[in-house]
Design a protein around this motif. Structure first.
Motif, short mmCIF file in Angstrom:
data_model
loop_
_atom_site.label_atom_id
_atom_site.label_comp_id
_atom_site.label_asym_id
_atom_site.label_seq_id
_atom_site.Cartn_x
_atom_site.Cartn_y
_atom_site.Cartn_z
N SER A 183 3.71 5.76 -1.36
CA SER A 183 2.30 6.13 -1.17
C SER A 183 1.82 7.11 -2.22
CB SER A 183 2.10 6.71 0.24
OG SER A 183 2.91 7.85 0.43
N SER B 286 0.82 -1.21 0.00
CA SER B 286 0.00 0.00 0.00
C SER B 286 0.85 1.26 0.00
CB SER B 286 -0.93 0.01 1.22
OG SER B 286 -1.83 -1.06 1.19
N ASP B 287 1.79 1.35 0.96
CA ASP B 287 2.55 2.59 1.12
C ASP B 287 4.07 2.38 1.19
OD1 ASP B 287 0.17 4.20 1.34
OD2 ASP B 287 -0.06 3.39 3.37
N ASP C 99 9.05 4.80 0.53
CA ASP C 99 7.66 5.26 0.56
C ASP C 99 7.15 5.44 -0.87
OD1 ASP C 99 5.23 6.46 0.94
OD2 ASP C 99 5.97 8.05 2.26
N LYS D 179 1.30 -2.26 -6.59
CA LYS D 179 0.84 -1.18 -5.69
C LYS D 179 -0.68 -1.23 -5.61
CE LYS D 179 0.93 2.98 -3.60
NZ LYS D 179 -0.49 3.32 -3.53
#
Length: 587
Positions: A561, A521-522, A559, A586
């Motif tokens: 995100s 996810s992030d 990261d 992702k």
């Protein structure tokens, strides 16, 4: 059992003994000398040695089953076997009251009257560590283990033990312990009235002075300069700060020439101070010199960079050592100093912690993740003087407190046991690493080296005690006779290791890099095949670069995100231009 019952049981044994005392069987053993090593490994106690086996009987508690006897020119050796584990020099938590009686002049009418057929000149009450010198008129009836040149192994609980007693001992300074060539031996567990041999049987042993092969001293030098030399050393109570001891320490370290050193009991020192000592004693000839990391009293010294440390284990200090490229891997080294003496529960908790740490490090996605087949070494003063389970946990990963630390499991990379290196003294057939002649405890093995033998091979190991070395050997290594006694009551333990490069070569380390979780996810967690410099590039599904960075570490977080959901490709390249591409989804 009530006091009355205890008295009646003693009386019954006594009357039984009196009734049958006229029917005494004397067993004369045909002695055979043998080169016994006191190391807690019993394969040198061969079946042809003198053996006395107990009659078939049922006893509560510790039942003594058999003993063997042999000798060489220096020692009387006795091996004792029981039906279950117990602590030879203590009775907690396994209750026993084990005695050894030696009628050393082979005369039942002298010494302590154990039975009508045994008069003991030496009595050893193991559980309370009390030794009685029972020569008539002796001025010092109670003596220490050191007074009879006593050694035993193992130091942890076991169902068998081997014992050495010096043949030249003069416990009271007047009377030789062994005035005759024949002796009588008697064992007893007073907790359950178990005799070995039983009432009305006498065991007599006559020394055999046939020479045995002499011990070949261990050469200190490495047989290959590429081997990694690890040294574990308890520097007693911050004694590296004692200027009166530094010359002895300097000579010892110069004789050993270690690559990695685990020091314990050095809480009051600083990393700067320790570094200055080693840079002065063993200059490396480079711009940095020695690397030092510290965790309480555990100080790790390395000739190679220490790239990562973990400070969350009790009295145990894991560090990752950045080995040169030629080794093809880094090394996880843990320097430990477990709780002392009767603290079985605390030691078990500590080794449970360590087993959980290694199992986590072997598994992707944990608090720490090691590259596959990273060599693992664990060493230090482990104070293993109680239950054998603590050593068993370090070797097998058998965690006892599963509620806190999870289920245990094999600790080596091939899901097998770790290996405990059975280092021996360089100049005598013993494996003890601690000795204090003024102590009520006999010498014992407190300091250990344990390692992953799937990736490492122990090429040589030894323990240094200068007090037992010949002058020629001392001169060979520029040591003085009392260097180890001056420095500490522990002796340095040394082992040389080679690494299996087929399992951890530089070509393979980039392939063991991985990313998790996936899908993500992030945050992408990256674990690399070894400590190195890496360039990280992420491409989208049509090949456009969306992120680029350069790092120098073994674990890293990225990261993502800000990126849209979809498929991405993560390219990892090390400084040798070896490349790996991972597919990332992702969410």
């Amino acid at each position: 059992m009530s006091i009355y019952s205890e008295i009646m049981k003693n009386l019954n044994n006594y009357y039984y003994y009196l009734f049958f005392s006229i029917f005494i069987t004397t067993l004369h053993a045909n002695a055979q000398s043998a080169p016994i090593t006191i190391d807690g490994i019993f394969n040198d106690w061969t079946s042809n040695l003198t053996t006395f086996t107990d009659t078939n009987e049922s006893k509560d508690g510790i039942d003594l089953l058999e003993f063997q006897v042999t000798n060489d020119a220096e020692y009387l050796y006795i091996r004792v076997k029981a039906n279950k584990e117990f602590d030879l020099t203590g009775d907690d938590p396994i209750l026993h009251n084990f005695f050894l009686y030696l009628d050393t002049d082979n005369n039942a009418n002298t010494g302590f009257k154990v039975r009508d057929d045994y008069g003991a000149e030496l009595s050893i009450e193991f559980a309370n560590r009390i030794l009685y010198n029972n020569f008539s008129g002796t001025p010092n009836p109670q003596v220490k283990f050191a007074d009879i040149d006593f050694f035993s192994a193992p130091t942890v609980t076991s169902n068998e033990f081997e014992i050495a007693i010096g043949r030249d001992a003069i416990p009271d300074g007047i009377n030789p312990l062994f005035p005759n060539s024949s002796i009588k031996i008697l064992l007893r567990n007073r907790e359950n009235f178990d005799w070995l041999p039983n009432l009305n049987t006498v065991f007599t042993y006559t020394f055999d002075d046939t020479p045995v092969p002499s011990y070949t001293p261990i050469d200190f030098d490495k047989t290959n300069t590429s081997f990694i030399r690890v040294m574990a050393y308890n520097t007693l109570q911050n004694s590296l700060l004692d200027s009166n001891k530094l010359l002895s320490y300097e000579r010892i370290f110069k004789a050993v020439q270690p690559d990695i050193i685990g020091l314990v009991e050095s809480a009051n020192t600083t990393t700067t101070y320790i570094k200055s000592l080693f840079d002065n004693w063993l200059p490396l000839g480079n711009s940095n010199g020695w690397y030092v990391a510290k965790h309480g009293g555990e100080v790790t010294v390395s000739k190679w960079p220490i790239s990562q440390t973990w400070n969350n284990l009790t009295r145990q200090f894991p560090v990752l050592i950045d080995l040169p490229e030629s080794y093809g891997t880094d090394l996880l080294y843990t320097n430990a100093h477990l709780n002392c003496c009767g603290a079985d529960a605390a030691r078990q908790d500590q080794v449970d912690q360590y087993a959980a740490f290694i199992l986590d490090a072997k598994s992707p996605g944990g608090t720490v993740t090691l590259p596959q087949n990273t060599p693992i070494i664990y060493s230090g003063d482990l104070n293993l003087v109680g239950l054998s389970q603590q050593l068993n946990t370090l070797i097998t990963g058998d965690i006892q407190n599963t509620n806190t630390y999870g289920n245990g499991g094999p600790l080596d990379w091939d899901n097998s046991n770790m290996k405990e290196e059975n280092a021996l003294q360089s100049d005598i057939r013993m494996n003890y690493t601690w000795r204090s002649n003024g102590s009520a405890f006999p010498p014992g093995k407190l300091d250990f080296i344990i390692f992953s033998d799937y990736t490492l091979t122990s090429e040589k190991s030894f323990i240094i005690q200068t007090e037992v070395m010949s002058n020629s050997r001392l001169n060979l290594y520029n040591l003085h006779p009392f260097d180890t006694a001056t420095a500490s009551d522990h002796f340095p333990v040394i082992a040389d290791f080679s690494i299996d490069n087929t399992l951890s070569s530089s070509e393979e380390t980039i392939l063991t890099s991985f990313a998790y979780p996936n899908p993500v996810s992030d945050i992408i967690n990256l674990t690399f095949g070894k400590f190195n410099t890496y360039s990280i590039i992420i491409y989208n599904h049509i090949g456009l670069q969306v992120l680029s960075t350069s790092i120098k570490e073994i674990n890293h977080k990225i990261d993502i995100s800000h990126l849209a959901s979809g498929v991405y490709y993560l390219k990892i390249q090390d400084k040798e231009s070896k490349t790996k591409i991972l597919k990332i989804i992702k969410k």
